[in-house]
Scaffold this active site. Structure first.
Site, PDB file in Angstrom:
ATOM      1  N   GLY A  15       0.843  -1.203   0.000  1.00  0.00           N
ATOM      2  CA  GLY A  15       0.000   0.000   0.000  1.00  0.00           C
ATOM      3  C   GLY A  15       0.875   1.250   0.000  1.00  0.00           C
ATOM      4  O   GLY A  15       1.820   1.346   0.787  1.00  0.00           O
ATOM      5  N   VAL A  28      17.929   8.519  -3.626  1.00  0.00           N
ATOM      6  CA  VAL A  28      18.594   8.936  -4.872  1.00  0.00           C
ATOM      7  C   VAL A  28      19.692   9.963  -4.582  1.00  0.00           C
ATOM      8  O   VAL A  28      20.826   9.867  -5.069  1.00  0.00           O
ATOM      9  CB  VAL A  28      17.568   9.507  -5.869  1.00  0.00           C
ATOM     10  CG1 VAL A  28      18.256  10.129  -7.081  1.00  0.00           C
ATOM     11  CG2 VAL A  28      16.592   8.412  -6.302  1.00  0.00           C
ATOM     12  N   ARG A  76       1.104  -5.197  -5.830  1.00  0.00           N
ATOM     13  CA  ARG A  76       1.252  -6.416  -5.034  1.00  0.00           C
ATOM     14  C   ARG A  76       1.510  -7.547  -6.029  1.00  0.00           C
ATOM     15  O   ARG A  76       0.748  -7.727  -6.970  1.00  0.00           O
ATOM     16  CB  ARG A  76       0.009  -6.650  -4.189  1.00  0.00           C
ATOM     17  CG  ARG A  76      -0.112  -5.592  -3.079  1.00  0.00           C
ATOM     18  CD  ARG A  76      -1.327  -5.845  -2.177  1.00  0.00           C
ATOM     19  NE  ARG A  76      -1.249  -5.128  -0.905  1.00  0.00           N
ATOM     20  CZ  ARG A  76      -1.719  -3.901  -0.696  1.00  0.00           C
ATOM     21  NH1 ARG A  76      -2.246  -3.257  -1.686  1.00  0.00           N
ATOM     22  NH2 ARG A  76      -1.617  -3.317   0.490  1.00  0.00           N
ATOM     23  N   SER A  77       2.649  -8.258  -5.880  1.00  0.00           N
ATOM     24  CA  SER A  77       3.061  -9.199  -6.929  1.00  0.00           C
ATOM     25  C   SER A  77       2.906 -10.659  -6.496  1.00  0.00           C
ATOM     26  O   SER A  77       3.571 -11.117  -5.552  1.00  0.00           O
ATOM     27  CB  SER A  77       4.536  -8.969  -7.294  1.00  0.00           C
ATOM     28  OG  SER A  77       4.982 -10.011  -8.140  1.00  0.00           O
ATOM     29  N   ASP A 107       5.384  -4.992   5.898  1.00  0.00           N
ATOM     30  CA  ASP A 107       5.947  -6.303   6.260  1.00  0.00           C
ATOM     31  C   ASP A 107       5.882  -7.292   5.099  1.00  0.00           C
ATOM     32  O   ASP A 107       6.763  -8.130   4.933  1.00  0.00           O
ATOM     33  CB  ASP A 107       5.272  -6.860   7.523  1.00  0.00           C
ATOM     34  CG  ASP A 107       3.754  -6.831   7.438  1.00  0.00           C
ATOM     35  OD1 ASP A 107       3.087  -7.090   8.456  1.00  0.00           O
ATOM     36  OD2 ASP A 107       3.232  -6.517   6.342  1.00  0.00           O
ATOM     37  N   THR A 109       6.324  -6.559   1.988  1.00  0.00           N
ATOM     38  CA  THR A 109       7.467  -6.206   1.126  1.00  0.00           C
ATOM     39  C   THR A 109       8.746  -6.803   1.681  1.00  0.00           C
ATOM     40  O   THR A 109       9.566  -7.393   0.979  1.00  0.00           O
ATOM     41  CB  THR A 109       7.586  -4.673   1.049  1.00  0.00           C
ATOM     42  OG1 THR A 109       6.352  -4.130   0.579  1.00  0.00           O
ATOM     43  CG2 THR A 109       8.738  -4.239   0.166  1.00  0.00           C
ATOM     44  N   THR A 130       4.162   2.632   5.491  1.00  0.00           N
ATOM     45  CA  THR A 130       2.763   2.212   5.580  1.00  0.00           C
ATOM     46  C   THR A 130       2.051   3.130   6.564  1.00  0.00           C
ATOM     47  O   THR A 130       2.626   3.525   7.573  1.00  0.00           O
ATOM     48  CB  THR A 130       2.612   0.759   6.070  1.00  0.00           C
ATOM     49  OG1 THR A 130       1.223   0.504   6.363  1.00  0.00           O
ATOM     50  CG2 THR A 130       3.435   0.452   7.300  1.00  0.00           C
ATOM     51  N   ASP A 132      -0.202   2.301   8.506  1.00  0.00           N
ATOM     52  CA  ASP A 132      -0.705   1.529   9.648  1.00  0.00           C
ATOM     53  C   ASP A 132       0.156   1.641  10.900  1.00  0.00           C
ATOM     54  O   ASP A 132      -0.312   1.325  11.991  1.00  0.00           O
ATOM     55  CB  ASP A 132      -0.801   0.041   9.280  1.00  0.00           C
ATOM     56  CG  ASP A 132      -1.716  -0.191   8.094  1.00  0.00           C
ATOM     57  OD1 ASP A 132      -1.580  -1.232   7.433  1.00  0.00           O
ATOM     58  OD2 ASP A 132      -2.539   0.702   7.809  1.00  0.00           O
ATOM     59  N   ASP A 134       2.393  -0.341  11.866  1.00  0.00           N
ATOM     60  CA  ASP A 134       2.298  -1.679  12.482  1.00  0.00           C
ATOM     61  C   ASP A 134       3.575  -2.492  12.300  1.00  0.00           C
ATOM     62  O   ASP A 134       3.543  -3.714  12.215  1.00  0.00           O
ATOM     63  CB  ASP A 134       1.124  -2.464  11.870  1.00  0.00           C
ATOM     64  CG  ASP A 134       1.285  -2.644  10.363  1.00  0.00           C
ATOM     65  OD1 ASP A 134       0.551  -3.456   9.782  1.00  0.00           O
ATOM     66  OD2 ASP A 134       2.158  -1.971   9.768  1.00  0.00           O
ATOM     67  N   ARG A 176      -5.545  -1.819   8.871  1.00  0.00           N
ATOM     68  CA  ARG A 176      -5.481  -3.275   8.684  1.00  0.00           C
ATOM     69  C   ARG A 176      -5.871  -3.946   9.995  1.00  0.00           C
ATOM     70  O   ARG A 176      -7.000  -3.757  10.445  1.00  0.00           O
ATOM     71  CB  ARG A 176      -4.114  -3.724   8.204  1.00  0.00           C
ATOM     72  CG  ARG A 176      -4.147  -5.083   7.486  1.00  0.00           C
ATOM     73  CD  ARG A 176      -2.792  -5.491   6.958  1.00  0.00           C
ATOM     74  NE  ARG A 176      -2.354  -4.685   5.830  1.00  0.00           N
ATOM     75  CZ  ARG A 176      -2.727  -4.909   4.568  1.00  0.00           C
ATOM     76  NH1 ARG A 176      -3.523  -5.909   4.307  1.00  0.00           N
ATOM     77  NH2 ARG A 176      -2.299  -4.154   3.585  1.00  0.00           N
ATOM     78  N   GLN A 260      -7.237   8.152   3.190  1.00  0.00           N
ATOM     79  CA  GLN A 260      -6.253   8.202   4.276  1.00  0.00           C
ATOM     80  C   GLN A 260      -4.832   7.938   3.773  1.00  0.00           C
ATOM     81  O   GLN A 260      -3.855   8.197   4.472  1.00  0.00           O
ATOM     82  CB  GLN A 260      -6.636   7.159   5.336  1.00  0.00           C
ATOM     83  CG  GLN A 260      -7.984   7.416   5.979  1.00  0.00           C
ATOM     84  CD  GLN A 260      -8.526   6.204   6.717  1.00  0.00           C
ATOM     85  OE1 GLN A 260      -8.269   6.021   7.895  1.00  0.00           O
ATOM     86  NE2 GLN A 260      -9.278   5.356   6.019  1.00  0.00           N
TER      87      GLN A 260
END
Ligand code: F6P
Length: 328
Positions: A15, A28, A76-77, A107, A109, A130, A132, A134, A176, A260
């Protein structure tokens, strides 16, 4: 400084969060400062698998520190969960001469990065991005402060109409399965009740609290509900439940959703991102890998990625007590 690292790749995944662009900018520019190349990898691990790369200079990241979202896009892969996907990613990295990766995300990622590192011994550093908040190993994740301010501003607006119509609003916020956004924004916005996954208020106690608020002369109320709350009813079901059990309330619902995640990052998040980008690149140049950059008591800190991924964040019990007292 390690001579081995001559070119660093950077990507954003999961996200998006305000501050990601400020972090990209810092990575960079820190590479440029150390006269090593930086390569932007687009669309997270998907772009890594497809070789969607672009060399980024110090000028490539002009005028982005104040922008939300991520200039590198995110995705998201599922493919990166396969050995074939990760092999393709590694081939692209080697062909491009990239020696290490900075992963900006959550997390999920970091978990993908750890699997990749174990398979190819490829140096990685994580930056927690993120809303969150978290992630174990940092007091703040990128985007949390900005999201808090967004939520408080929106609840202030909802309070205007709630008080005009003497209404009770259930306001659902993201996070989440943790309640950091809900608790901090709830206190900041003066919510009468805050429902979070970490504390089971229960329906009876909620009704009792709302009755008490009404009796104490409050003509309107705001109840902030974390999306991961476990009271057993979503905000729409809570509305119906209160309508059925507390006739004196006219109830409405607002689900804040993805707003948000947007907006210009706060100064706090811009400064945090800038500090994290420098720490991430220089940690790689010191020959270190498999760490997450965090901030603990306003000092940059390194946490082993394994611990960052497995660890849990605790709710601030002192703040929870403050929120209880504020409902007096
Ligand atoms: O992790 C950030 C977050 O915004 C959570 O708060 C939310 O539950 C989730 O992402 C939404 O995911 P998506 O953007 O895939 O709908």
């Amino acid at each position: 400084m390690s001579e081995k690292i001559r070119k660093i790749g950077v990507l954003t995944s999961g996200g998006d969060a305000p501050g990601m662009n400020a972090a990209i900018r810092s990575v960079v520019r820190t590479c440029a400062y150390h006269e090593i190349e930086c390569v932007g990898i687009y669309r997270g691990f998907e772009g890594l698998i497809e070789g969607d790369f672009k060399v980024l200079s110090a000028r490539s990241v002009n005028n982005i520190i104040h922008t939300g979202g991520t200039m590198l896009k995110s995705a998201r892969s599922k493919t990166f969960r396969t050995a074939e996907g990760r092999k393709a990613a590694h081939t692209h990295l080697k062909n491009a001469g990239i020696d290490a990766l900075v992963l900006i995300g959550g997390d999920g990622t970091f978990t993908g990065g750890l699997v990749f590192n174990k398979e190819f011994n490829f140096p990685i550093i994580g930056i927690p991005g993120t809303i969150d908040n978290d992630i174990f190993g940092t007091n703040y994740t990128l985007g949390f402060d900005t999201a808090l301010n967004t939520v408080v501003q929106v609840i202030d607006k909802i309070r205007d109409t709630a008080s005009s119509h003497k209404r009770l609003f259930f306001v659902e916020v993201m996070g989440r399965d943790v309640g950091h956004l809900a608790l901090n924004a709830g206190v900041g916005a003066g919510a009468e009740e805050i429902l979070i996954p970490e504390e089971d208020l229960g329906l009876d106690r909620l009704l009792e609290s709302l009755r008490r608020s009404k009796k104490s002369g409050k003509s309107s109320s705001i109840v902030v509900v974390a999306e991961g709350d476990k009271i057993g009813k979503n905000v729409f079901e809570l509305k119906d439940y209160v309508n059925e059990n507390l006739e004196e309330y006219d109830v409405r619902v607002s689900v804040l959703g993805h707003m948000q995640r947007g907006g210009s990052p706060s100064c706090f998040d811009r400064v945090l991102a800038s500090r994290m980008g420098v720490k991430a690149v220089e940690t790689l140049l010191e020959g270190k890998s498999n760490y997450m950059v965090g901030i603990l008591n306003n000092v940059m800190a390194l946490t082993p990625l394994e611990k960052a991924v497995k660890g849990e964040t605790d709710i601030n019990m002192e703040l929870l007590r403050v929120s209880d007292i504020m409902t007096t």
